[in-house]
Scaffold this active site. Structure first.
Site, PDB file in Angstrom:
ATOM      1  N   HIS A 278      14.004 -26.041  -9.974  1.00  0.00           N
ATOM      2  CA  HIS A 278      13.351 -27.294  -9.594  1.00  0.00           C
ATOM      3  C   HIS A 278      14.178 -28.518  -9.990  1.00  0.00           C
ATOM      4  O   HIS A 278      13.799 -29.641  -9.667  1.00  0.00           O
ATOM      5  CB  HIS A 278      11.963 -27.384 -10.236  1.00  0.00           C
ATOM      6  CG  HIS A 278      10.993 -26.378  -9.701  1.00  0.00           C
ATOM      7  ND1 HIS A 278      10.873 -25.108 -10.235  1.00  0.00           N
ATOM      8  CD2 HIS A 278      10.117 -26.442  -8.662  1.00  0.00           C
ATOM      9  CE1 HIS A 278       9.951 -24.440  -9.560  1.00  0.00           C
ATOM     10  NE2 HIS A 278       9.481 -25.213  -8.605  1.00  0.00           N
ATOM     11  N   ASP A 279      15.280 -28.289 -10.682  1.00  0.00           N
ATOM     12  CA  ASP A 279      16.130 -29.393 -11.113  1.00  0.00           C
ATOM     13  C   ASP A 279      16.912 -29.935  -9.918  1.00  0.00           C
ATOM     14  O   ASP A 279      17.658 -29.205  -9.256  1.00  0.00           O
ATOM     15  CB  ASP A 279      17.093 -28.907 -12.194  1.00  0.00           C
ATOM     16  CG  ASP A 279      17.920 -30.037 -12.778  1.00  0.00           C
ATOM     17  OD1 ASP A 279      17.624 -30.440 -13.908  1.00  0.00           O
ATOM     18  OD2 ASP A 279      18.855 -30.515 -12.108  1.00  0.00           O
TER      19      ASP A 279
END
Length: 248
Positions: free
Chosen positions: A180-181
């Site tokens: 999700h980064d």
């Protein structure tokens, strides 16, 4: 970490009356594995700052997460100033004591610069450290990455990304894959020539072939952005530096 894969042995550090366990990583093997997986990645590795993260034997989960709470949504300089004020509330202490944090009036923490929500998060972290929700280093050594994530996100203000940064930079876990980064996703797209930013679900699938060394892969995804970040800062790379104060 990938189930059923043994990445590296545990090593032990003994301190007075307790034992701390960490996972050791074979960095040379990690680089060989990633380089053999894709020639584009191999080229990036050859001229980038090398991934050499080791477990930090001095890390205390409570202190690391407390600092990350203070740094959330702030610039590095502002957050560092506030954190220094918070630490000054407890002079002559190398580490924070959860019990003392709980006993500290909210107004005192607010005067240091913490918002109401951050004070609430810090005290929830202290309470959950005392009651055992936040596992000890010894307990975490016996837990998978996902088990640690599930336990720590029970704390107010602590999300999956924050725990993944703890796993990657402080605990030195070898197979952390923060899908999700934004920076990791953008770097992955740049390395492998993808025209669209891959979704987290796509990152999970496409990252499987790089296991069990996806922590190093995440590192090189950030490294892929170094060149363009000199011209235009990438938000997530900055967040890794300011929230977690680990050099990139």
């Amino acid at each position: 970490m990938t189930p059923g894969v043994v990445c590296a042995p545990y090593f032990v550090i003994r301190r007075s009356c307790f034992v701390i366990y960490f996972v050791s990583m074979n960095h040379d093997e990690a680089h060989r594995h990633l380089s053999a997986s894709d020639k584009r990645l191999a080229q990036l590795i050859s001229h980038s700052r090398r991934y050499e993260i080791e477990p930090n034997p001095k890390v205390r989960t409570f202190d690391a997460l407390a600092e990350s709470i203070a740094y959330q949504q702030l610039s590095g300089k502002a957050a560092a100033t506030i954190w220094k004020r918070v630490r000054a509330i407890f002079p002559r202490r190398k580490f924070l004591d959860p019990k003392l944090v709980l006993e500290t009036p909210d107004e005192t923490l607010r005067a240091a610069g913490l918002s109401r929500s951050k004070v609430a998060a810090l005290k929830d972290l202290a309470a959950k450290t005392i009651d055992g929700t936040v596992p000890t280093a010894r307990a975490m050594a016996k837990m998978t990455d996902d088990e640690i994530v599930e336990r720590l996100i029970e704390v107010r203000g602590i999300g999956r990304w924050t725990v993944e940064m703890l796993l990657l930079f402080d605990l030195g876990r070898p197979d952390v894959w923060p899908v999700h980064d934004y920076g990791v996703r953008k770097g992955f797209a740049k390395i492998f020539g993808k025209r669209k930013l891959p979704t987290p679900k796509q990152m999970v699938k496409q990252g499987q072939r790089f296991a069990p060394y996806r922590s190093a892969l995440a590192w090189y995804c950030w490294r892929a952005l170094d060149e363009c970040s000199r011209v235009k800062k990438v938000t997530t790379v900055a967040r890794v530096t300011t929230l977690y104060t680990r050099p990139l």
